[in-house]
Design a protein around this motif. Structure first.
Motif, short mmCIF file in Angstrom:
data_model
loop_
_atom_site.label_atom_id
_atom_site.label_comp_id
_atom_site.label_asym_id
_atom_site.label_seq_id
_atom_site.Cartn_x
_atom_site.Cartn_y
_atom_site.Cartn_z
N THR A 90 0.83 -1.21 0.00
CA THR A 90 0.00 0.00 0.00
C THR A 90 0.86 1.25 0.00
O THR A 90 1.98 1.26 0.50
N GLY A 91 0.32 2.31 -0.60
CA GLY A 91 1.05 3.58 -0.62
C GLY A 91 0.69 4.41 -1.83
O GLY A 91 -0.11 4.00 -2.68
N THR A 92 1.29 5.58 -1.91
CA THR A 92 1.11 6.49 -3.04
C THR A 92 2.45 6.68 -3.72
O THR A 92 3.47 6.93 -3.05
N TYR A 93 2.46 6.56 -5.05
CA TYR A 93 3.72 6.59 -5.79
C TYR A 93 3.59 7.52 -6.99
O TYR A 93 2.51 7.68 -7.56
N SER A 94 4.72 8.10 -7.39
CA SER A 94 4.78 8.96 -8.56
C SER A 94 5.59 8.25 -9.64
O SER A 94 6.74 7.86 -9.41
N LEU A 95 4.98 8.07 -10.82
CA LEU A 95 5.63 7.27 -11.86
C LEU A 95 5.70 8.02 -13.18
O LEU A 95 4.71 8.59 -13.63
N SER A 133 19.81 -10.69 -45.34
CA SER A 133 20.67 -10.45 -44.17
C SER A 133 20.40 -9.08 -43.56
O SER A 133 19.74 -8.22 -44.17
N ASP A 134 20.96 -8.85 -42.38
CA ASP A 134 20.72 -7.60 -41.64
C ASP A 134 21.01 -6.36 -42.47
O ASP A 134 20.29 -5.35 -42.38
N THR A 135 22.09 -6.43 -43.27
CA THR A 135 22.48 -5.23 -44.03
C THR A 135 21.44 -4.83 -45.06
O THR A 135 21.47 -3.70 -45.56
N ASN A 136 20.52 -5.76 -45.39
CA ASN A 136 19.49 -5.47 -46.38
C ASN A 136 18.09 -5.41 -45.76
O ASN A 136 17.09 -5.52 -46.46
N LEU A 137 18.05 -5.25 -44.43
CA LEU A 137 16.76 -5.14 -43.74
C LEU A 137 16.48 -3.68 -43.39
O LEU A 137 17.37 -2.95 -42.94
N ASP A 138 15.25 -3.28 -43.61
CA ASP A 138 14.80 -1.95 -43.23
C ASP A 138 14.14 -2.06 -41.85
O ASP A 138 13.07 -2.66 -41.71
N ILE A 139 14.81 -1.54 -40.83
CA ILE A 139 14.31 -1.66 -39.44
C ILE A 139 13.17 -0.67 -39.24
O ILE A 139 13.41 0.56 -39.16
N LYS A 140 11.97 -1.16 -39.18
CA LYS A 140 10.80 -0.30 -38.96
C LYS A 140 10.64 0.07 -37.50
O LYS A 140 10.26 1.20 -37.16
N THR A 141 10.88 -0.91 -36.62
CA THR A 141 10.80 -0.66 -35.18
C THR A 141 11.99 -1.34 -34.52
O THR A 141 12.13 -2.57 -34.60
N PRO A 142 12.86 -0.59 -33.88
CA PRO A 142 14.00 -1.22 -33.20
C PRO A 142 13.54 -1.87 -31.89
O PRO A 142 12.54 -1.44 -31.28
N ALA A 143 14.25 -2.91 -31.46
CA ALA A 143 13.96 -3.52 -30.16
C ALA A 143 14.23 -2.51 -29.07
O ALA A 143 15.24 -1.79 -29.10
N GLN A 144 13.31 -2.44 -28.10
CA GLN A 144 13.43 -1.39 -27.10
C GLN A 144 12.83 -1.86 -25.77
O GLN A 144 11.80 -2.51 -25.72
N ASP A 145 13.53 -1.54 -24.66
CA ASP A 145 13.03 -1.84 -23.33
C ASP A 145 12.16 -0.71 -22.81
O ASP A 145 12.28 0.44 -23.28
N ALA A 146 11.31 -1.04 -21.87
CA ALA A 146 10.54 0.00 -21.17
C ALA A 146 11.41 0.60 -20.09
O ALA A 146 12.15 -0.10 -19.39
N VAL A 147 11.34 1.90 -19.96
CA VAL A 147 12.10 2.61 -18.92
C VAL A 147 11.13 3.48 -18.14
O VAL A 147 10.41 4.31 -18.72
N ILE A 148 11.07 3.26 -16.84
CA ILE A 148 10.18 4.06 -15.98
C ILE A 148 10.99 4.63 -14.82
O ILE A 148 12.10 4.17 -14.51
N SER A 149 10.40 5.60 -14.20
CA SER A 149 10.99 6.18 -12.99
C SER A 149 9.90 6.25 -11.95
O SER A 149 8.86 6.88 -12.18
N ILE A 150 10.10 5.57 -10.83
CA ILE A 150 9.09 5.57 -9.77
C ILE A 150 9.70 6.21 -8.52
O ILE A 150 10.71 5.76 -7.99
N ASP A 151 9.09 7.32 -8.14
CA ASP A 151 9.61 8.14 -7.04
C ASP A 151 11.09 8.44 -7.24
O ASP A 151 11.90 8.41 -6.30
N GLY A 152 11.45 8.72 -8.50
CA GLY A 152 12.81 9.12 -8.81
C GLY A 152 13.78 7.97 -9.03
O GLY A 152 14.94 8.20 -9.39
#
Length: 467
Positions: free
Chosen positions: A94-99, A218-237
């Motif tokens: 329980t609690g209040t958090y800023s995200l 192969s990779d050199t001939n691929l058009d990357i539409k969306t790069p792989a990406q992680d979620a990044v959050i900040s909770i209470d700093g």
């Protein structure tokens, strides 16, 4: 002669009616006594069933309080559900958090630049197409005469052993000059996050010629539409990086479902708290079940009243020792103090649950709310600690309701009694038939003799008159 007619030919007596009355007079008292015993046993059996049902309902209400689950109900809210939705389980902190949501997790998507002018049946060179993920997983596709078309290659990728991280599909789009339609291979990571990003390399072996070289995938001939990406959050700093937009391990017991990035310096506020309304509902269910059980016990043991409180007669279980035991144990274990409770509350009365002179239980919601705010754990202990009200009652009810317990044993005994009484009733009915048959035989013989006497008397009378 078979069974006689309703009136004797010789005597004029209604033999059938007389025989039935005499046989009934001899056997009916026994049948009446058996039926009285059976009615009593059936009423007790029905009464035990009613008691058992009320105890089962009470047990259900108790169990939610005994295991503490009722006190683990939580509320959760997000100040901006367009960006963040949350759910809290029974063990949420329980609690209040800023995200703040700095970045969403994304799955890598790439489109091969090569245009397959022949559509999905376009041919490829033979060779090997190798896939590897950042996580370390990998697999190879051997391209030969069995799968060297675009659609068969797509299927081979999707069905490959060891492929846990990439899906292949085909899109049919305009060519570069917008003068015709071509097919292209699309590769998409199965999961979000950088660990699910993938690389591709193709090598021709030259044994089968085709329109497209595997090196063009192969990779050199691929058009990357969306790069792989992680979620990044900040909770209470504090920054947290995760591979998914559904995050379960940052706040214990809370699932964060990320939907969109937050604006700079505009965090989402999260509130996780105890659901006092759900707790009150669980206690109200306990109160309702207690009152139902109390009313049932009173009606079943009532003198001069029926089980439903109307009409005349006694309750089905009047004088029953089990009924007295239930009434005593439930009252004692409900009103007694709780030695294992922590804090200032150690009885139901102290948290707003009281019983009046008529035995009716009620809940003071305002008093309960005050107690929960003052010492939540102490209120929970009143029900679910080792000596808690629900813990004590659950132990008593388990013994009463278990197979082979006092109620079950009585029901088994009464069923056997009713079965024996039914057998006795059958025996008396057989005896009735025998008595009836014997009396019929005697009265038929009497009627025959009377008929003969009348015939002889008439003969003599006529003979004398003729002299």
């Amino acid at each position: 002669m078979s069974i006689v007619s309703s009136t004797g030919l010789g005597s004029g007596i209604d033999i059938q009616s007389l025989v039935t009355q005499l046989a009934t007079a001899e056997t009916q008292p026994q049948l009446n006594a058996i039926q009285r015993h059976r009615d009593t046993a059936s009423a007790r059996l029905s009464g035990l069933g009613t008691l058992k049902s009320a105890l089962s309902d009470f047990q259900t209400a108790i169990n939610a309080l005994k295991d503490g689950s009722a006190f683990r109900a939580h509320t959760s809210s997000s100040s901006d559900e367009s960006k963040l939705k949350i759910t809290a389980d029974a063990y949420a902190a329980t609690g209040t958090y800023s995200l703040e949501i700095t970045q969403l997790a994304k799955a890598k998507k790439a489109v091969a630049n090569v245009e397959f002018t022949g559509g999905v049946t376009s041919a490829l060179n033979s060779g090997t197409l190798s896939f590897s993920a950042a996580s370390g997983d990998s697999f190879d596709i051997t391209v030969d005469s069995s799968n060297n078309t675009l659609e068969k290659l797509r299927d081979a990728i999707n069905k490959a052993d060891g492929n846990t991280f990439v899906s292949a599909s085909i899109v049919n789009v305009d060519n570069a000059t917008h003068t015709g339609t071509v097919s292209k291979l699309v590769l998409t990571a199965k999961n979000t996050g950088t660990a699910s990003g993938f690389t591709v390399s193709g090598t021709d072996d030259g044994t089968i010629g085709g329109n497209v070289s595997l090196s063009q995938l192969s990779d050199t001939n691929l058009d990357i539409k969306t790069p792989a990406q992680d979620a990044v959050i900040s909770i209470d700093g504090q920054v947290a990086t995760r591979s998914s937009n559904s995050i379960t391990d940052v706040l214990p017991g809370v699932t964060l479902n990320l939907a969109a990035q937050t604006e700079v310096n505009t965090p989402v506020t999260i509130n996780v708290g105890i659901d006092n309304d759900a707790i009150a509902n669980s206690i109200n269910a306990f109160v309702t079940a207690y009152n139902k059980l109390n009313s049932t016990v009173k009606n079943l043991g009532k003198y001069g009243g029926s089980t439903d409180g109307s009409g005349s007669g006694n309750g089905a279980l009047i004088g029953d020792s089990t009924l007295r035991y239930v009434a005593t144990q439930v009252r004692q274990n409900t009103t007694g103090t709780v030695s294992s409770a922590s804090g200032n509350f150690n009885s139901l009365a102290m948290i707003g649950v009281s019983i009046d002179k008529a035995g009716v239980m009620s809940l003071d919601s305002a008093k309960l709310k005050t107690a929960l705010a003052a010492n939540f754990q102490s209120v929970s202990d009143v029900f679910s600690s080792t000596d808690g009200v629900a813990t004590r009652l659950a132990g008593k009810l388990s013994g009463l309701l278990q197979s082979g317990g006092s109620i079950d044993s009585q029901q088994t005994s009464l069923n056997k009694t009713i079965s024996k009484l039914d057998d006795q009733k059958d025996d008396v009915n057989v005896r009735f038939q025998r008595v009836q048959a014997a009396l019929q035989k005697q009265f038929i013989a009497m009627d025959s003799a009377v008929g003969q006497f009348k015939s002889t008397g008439s003969f003599l009378t006529n003979w004398i008159n003729s002299l």
